[in-house]
Write a protein that holds these residues in place. Structure first.
Motif, mmCIF file in Angstrom:
data_model
loop_
_atom_site.group_PDB
_atom_site.id
_atom_site.type_symbol
_atom_site.label_atom_id
_atom_site.label_comp_id
_atom_site.label_asym_id
_atom_site.label_seq_id
_atom_site.Cartn_x
_atom_site.Cartn_y
_atom_site.Cartn_z
ATOM 1 N N LEU A 242 0.834 -1.212 0.000
ATOM 2 C CA LEU A 242 0.000 0.000 0.000
ATOM 3 C C LEU A 242 0.864 1.255 0.000
ATOM 4 C CD1 LEU A 242 -2.791 -1.151 2.494
ATOM 5 C CD2 LEU A 242 -3.099 -0.625 0.076
ATOM 6 N N ALA A 243 2.007 1.177 0.685
ATOM 7 C CA ALA A 243 2.915 2.327 0.733
ATOM 8 C C ALA A 243 3.388 2.675 -0.679
ATOM 9 C CB ALA A 243 4.103 2.010 1.648
ATOM 10 N N GLU A 244 3.776 1.654 -1.427
ATOM 11 C CA GLU A 244 4.259 1.897 -2.795
ATOM 12 C C GLU A 244 3.139 2.451 -3.671
ATOM 13 O OE1 GLU A 244 6.317 -1.693 -4.112
ATOM 14 O OE2 GLU A 244 7.576 -1.467 -2.308
ATOM 15 N N GLU A 245 1.967 1.861 -3.518
ATOM 16 C CA GLU A 245 0.807 2.292 -4.312
ATOM 17 C C GLU A 245 0.456 3.757 -4.039
ATOM 18 O OE1 GLU A 245 -2.029 -1.005 -4.056
ATOM 19 O OE2 GLU A 245 -3.552 0.584 -4.089
ATOM 20 N N LYS A 246 0.587 4.182 -2.778
ATOM 21 C CA LYS A 246 0.126 5.527 -2.409
ATOM 22 C C LYS A 246 1.273 6.530 -2.269
ATOM 23 C CE LYS A 246 -3.921 3.414 -0.353
ATOM 24 N NZ LYS A 246 -5.040 3.837 -1.202
ATOM 25 N N GLY A 247 2.495 6.083 -2.535
ATOM 26 C CA GLY A 247 3.651 6.992 -2.528
ATOM 27 C C GLY A 247 4.013 7.520 -1.150
#
Ligand SMILES: NC(=O)c1ccc[n+]([C@@H]2O[C@H](COP(=O)([O-])OP(=O)(O)OC[C@H]3O[C@@H](n4cnc5c(N)ncnc54)[C@H](OP(=O)(O)O)[C@@H]3O)[C@@H](O)[C@H]2O)c1
Length: 305
Positions: A242-247
């Protein structure tokens, strides 16, 4: 940073706050950096307690920023009392003495919010009421709350205390969820169905009290951070995804998970690292979907009935 209204008061603060329990252990420069960084990010509520570092955390906070009235008025200072060496103490005498000592250490003449730290089995609510009224009338404390208390303990205090109790500070993180577990397992025979807290989330929502989440990155009783911890691979994989997806960072997602709850819970983060704090502050911009929130809850080791 989005704002949050505290309880039914008129206080509006950044929705993430900074806990200063660990401030006595860092250098003056690091303490100043983390406080200044917090203010720049819109984090303006600082959580203290008379016992943090044996009083040294409050002192370190005031020293780090050379506390003066112009800085003071830009922040909301919260402190706590009631824990002593080997016992809990909600006596009038102790509450009044503790506040006077915190005022001296924080180099201020008023505390915005005073919390009673941990339930005192020998509480005399009439004494608490007398202490609170004295503190309010003298202008030493503006608002009041409690910490680690269940609904019936709060009701007992409310019978006598005239001031609103606007906050209940409780342990809550993705890896510490008894307040959620019982609610999703009502009437089941499994362990998570056990009501350990007296339905605090529902009580707080019904009574317009703000829950503050202490140790939002810790597992167990402050055993260490679960974020980036290989003991918990599943939840960390999901946090990372989720961190990667949401930057943002995995830590920001762990805080966004708390902020997503409609009870409007305020995380009290304890990092003393300015960059980590800035990364965490980005949680305020993250919107988790209902599905993502439940996925995180499940990967943290919880089963839905
Ligand atoms: N009411 C109560 O009974 C009660 C009890 C305990 C605490 N509190 C309050 O809650 C505040 C927060 O407690 P806490 O400090 O235990 O909370 P926390 O924010 O869960 O933990 C912060 C600690 O974890 C470390 N950490 C390591 N990796 C991390 C990561 N990826 N993300 C975030 N932190 C990471 C931080 O180190 P770095 O500093 O190096 O970043 C820091 O030492 C306290 O300051 C206090 O105000 C209240």
């Amino acid at each position: 940073m989005k704002k949050l209204k505290l309880g039914n008061s008129s206080l509006e603060v950044g929705e993430i706050s900074l806990g200063c329990m660990r401030m006595h252990a860092v250098s003056k420069e690091d303490a100043r950096n983390v406080i200044e960084n917090a203010m720049e990010e819109g984090i303006d509520l600082f959580d203290h307690a008379d016992i943090y570092g044996g009083g040294k955390s409050e002192e370190a906070f005031a020293d780090a920023i050379d506390m003066n009235p112009s800085i003071r008025e830009k922040m909301i200072l919260q402190t706590k009392c009631g824990i002593r060496k080997g016992f809990f103490d909600f006596s009038k005498e102790h509450i009044l003495e503790s506040v006077d000592n915190s005022l001296k250490r924080l180099k201020t003449d008023y505390i915005d919010i005073l919390l009673l730290h941990r339930p005192d089995a020998l509480v005399e609510p009439e004494e608490v009421a007398e202490a609170f009224t004295k503190l309010k009338e003298s202008g030493k404390v503006c608002h009041f709350g409690i910490s680690n208390q269940n609904p019936m303990q709060i009701e007992l205090l409310k019978k006598y205390v005239k001031q609103d109790l606007i906050i209940n500070q409780l342990q809550f993180s993705l890896m510490h969820t008894p307040m959620i577990d019982a609610g999703v397992n009502v009437n089941m025979q499994n362990d998570p169905a056990t009501v350990r807290d007296g339905s605090l989330i529902e009580y707080s929502r019904l009574n317009d009290m703000t829950i503050q989440a202490w140790s939002p990155f810790q597992y167990g009783m402050i055993k260490g951070p679960f974020v980036g911890n290989e003991q918990f691979p599943e939840v960390n994989e999901k946090l990372q995804e989720l961190a990667e997806e949401k930057g943002v960072t995995d830590s920001a997602i762990a805080i966004a998970w708390i902020l997503r709850h409609p009870a409007k819970i305020q995380p009290v983060v304890g990092t003393m690292t300015p960059q980590r704090l800035s990364d965490i502050a980005k949680a305020s911009q993250v919107e988790l979907t209902r599905e993502e929130w439940y996925e995180l809850y499940r990967t943290a080791g919880n089963e839905l009935p």
